[in-house]
Design a protein around this motif. Structure first.
Motif, short mmCIF file in Angstrom:
data_model
loop_
_atom_site.label_atom_id
_atom_site.label_comp_id
_atom_site.label_asym_id
_atom_site.label_seq_id
_atom_site.Cartn_x
_atom_site.Cartn_y
_atom_site.Cartn_z
N SER A 1 34.63 49.17 36.07
CA SER A 1 34.56 48.83 37.50
C SER A 1 35.45 49.81 38.26
CB SER A 1 35.10 47.40 37.71
OG SER A 1 35.43 47.20 39.07
N ASP B 1 34.30 45.42 27.91
CA ASP B 1 34.54 45.20 29.34
C ASP B 1 35.83 45.93 29.69
OD1 ASP B 1 35.21 44.36 31.88
OD2 ASP B 1 34.50 42.31 31.59
N GLY C 1 31.15 46.94 38.59
CA GLY C 1 31.45 46.63 37.20
C GLY C 1 30.55 45.51 36.68
N THR C 2 30.23 44.59 37.57
CA THR C 2 29.33 43.48 37.18
C THR C 2 27.98 44.04 36.77
OG1 THR C 2 30.42 42.19 38.91
CG2 THR C 2 28.42 41.24 37.96
C1 PLP Z 1 37.39 41.87 33.52
C2 PLP Z 1 36.43 42.22 34.61
N1 PLP Z 1 35.13 42.36 34.32
C3 PLP Z 1 34.23 42.70 35.24
C4 PLP Z 1 34.59 42.90 36.55
C5 PLP Z 1 33.55 43.20 37.57
O1 PLP Z 1 33.75 44.36 38.30
P1 PLP Z 1 33.22 44.47 39.81
O2 PLP Z 1 34.13 43.68 40.68
O3 PLP Z 1 33.27 45.94 40.07
O4 PLP Z 1 31.83 43.95 39.83
C6 PLP Z 1 35.94 42.79 36.91
C7 PLP Z 1 36.39 43.02 38.29
O5 PLP Z 1 36.78 42.15 39.00
C8 PLP Z 1 36.88 42.42 35.93
O6 PLP Z 1 38.19 42.30 36.22
#
Ligand code: PLP
Length: 374
Positions: A191, A167, A70-71
């Motif tokens: 994510s 997001d 997700g990042t």
């Molecule tokens: C609000 C939010 N944004 C972004 C992310 C990032 O996702 P990932 O952990 O898959 O990189 C997360 C996950 O922890 C999240 O909760």
């Protein structure tokens, strides 16, 4: 012996647990993994393309780009709209670090707006005041499983010609005004981290858009900016979704709707039965179909309650105890005094109770009875 018996009778209840889901689906998952391993394709192949198609359809989007997390989905979305050094991106401080780390990875600056006191989401009334000549994008966070107010946010974005990136890391399967979460911004970032509503068995993410131009940029950005083998048109990154994760996620997607219904049922039971003084329960906004990624409550005696629950084998979590603007790693962006009254206040009171589709009625009852005796 007695301890063993007690442990069996009162097993630990975690805030999230995937093992119950795995034991139910083990044979199917093993079959899926074996099929991928036997296919001769491990990275960015048929399974990824299939999952991209299925998930973008689910979200009413034309295109999906499977990435490593997700990042990375947020980072690629930001890079695709040309976010660069010294640009400003408006977001919230009550979020996971990656919302902001993606902005900082582009060398841009996070600008925070405060959240609403009732639903903990971005307060759109405060956005306009934060817009400057450098503002290029807004990242509303669909925190805890419900959507921010996109009618309002998109109107402001249109007025100032700035992009919106949703997001959606926490909101797969949620709806806003009967439309799926992820279908509102110029781009949406998801994510598939194992705890998520649509969780894989490892890291994974996806960028979604309905713009062919942005889609083509995202496709290149996830693979070194390449347009053809060993030739980069521009600087990109390596962020690939593995075939095994995509194949498992296609299987998990089939159960997303029923899992959200289970989450909502658990939330309803909590809502109807939790009776402890001063405990503030989550609010579902009238335009939202909340997906209850987490069930967040508020209490001034959070620390005592969490300790009491832990002593009774019930484990909670805090999303999030430290607002991003207060962290050592991100403090230096707040050159001027920033007013995030609700963010600061709520971060000291919020915590989340166990929530996952397989949480059994016996465990739910134990959580409620224990809490009500606090
Ligand atoms: C609000 C939010 N944004 C972004 C992310 C990032 O996702 P990932 O952990 O898959 O990189 C997360 C996950 O922890 C999240 O909760």
């Amino acid at each position: 012996m007695i301890v063993k018996k007690l442990k069996k009778k009162f097993p630990k209840i975690f805030v999230w647990d995937y093992l119950e889901n795995y034991s139910k689906n083990r044979q199917k998952i093993i079959k899926i993994v074996d099929k991928v391993f036997k296919s001769g394709n491990l990275i960015l192949s048929k399974e990824v393309a299939n999952f991209e198609k299925k998930f973008s359809n689910f979200t009413n989007r034309s295109y999906g780009v499977g990435v490593n997390s997700g990042t990375d989905a947020l980072l690629i979305a930001l890079l695709s709209i040309g976010i660069e050094k010294d640009d400003e991106v408006i977001t919230v401080s009550n979020t996971a670090v990656p919302t902001v780390s993606a902005i900082v990875s582009c060398q841009a600056k996070p600008i925070y707006v405060d959240i609403n006191e009732n639903d903990y989401l971005m307060n759109p009334n405060l956005i306009e005041n934060k817009i400057s000549k450098k503002t290029k994008a807004i990242i509303p966070v669909n925190l805890y499983g419900q959507s921010a107010d996109y009618d309002f946010i998109n109107k402001i974005a249109k007025k100032y010609n700035i992009k919106v990136i949703e997001d959606c890391a926490q909101s797969a399967g949620a709806f806003y005004k009967n439309k799926p979460s992820g279908s509102f911004g110029d781009l949406a970032a998801f994510s598939f981290y194992p705890t998520k509503n649509l969780g894989g068995y490892g890291d994974g993410g996806m960028v979604l858009t309905s713009s062919q131009k942005l889609y083509q940029r995202c496709i290149k950005l996830r693979k070194y900016g390449m347009s053809k083998l060993y030739y980069s048109d521009f600087h990109g990154i390596n962020s690939r979704l593995d075939e095994i994760h995509a194949a498992i996620l296609s299987f998990q997607l089939k159960k997303l709707k029923s899992n959200i219904i289970k989450r909502r049922k658990i939330a309803k039971i909590y809502n109807q039965n939790l009776k402890i003084k001063d405990l503030i329960l989550p609010v579902e906004n009238k335009n939202n179909f909340h997906s209850y990624y987490v069930y967040v409550v508020r209490h001034p005696a959070r620390k005592k309650i969490m300790k009491y629950l832990m002593d009774n084998n019930i484990f909670c979590n805090i999303s999030y105890p430290y607002p991003i603007h207060s962290m050592k790693g991100y403090k230096h962006f707040n050159k001027k005094r920033i007013d995030l009254k609700n963010t600061n206040k709520l971060s000291k009171q919020i915590f989340s109770l166990p929530m996952y589709p397989e949480l059994s009625p016996i465990k739910i009852e134990k959580i409620i009875n224990t809490l009500n005796k606090f």
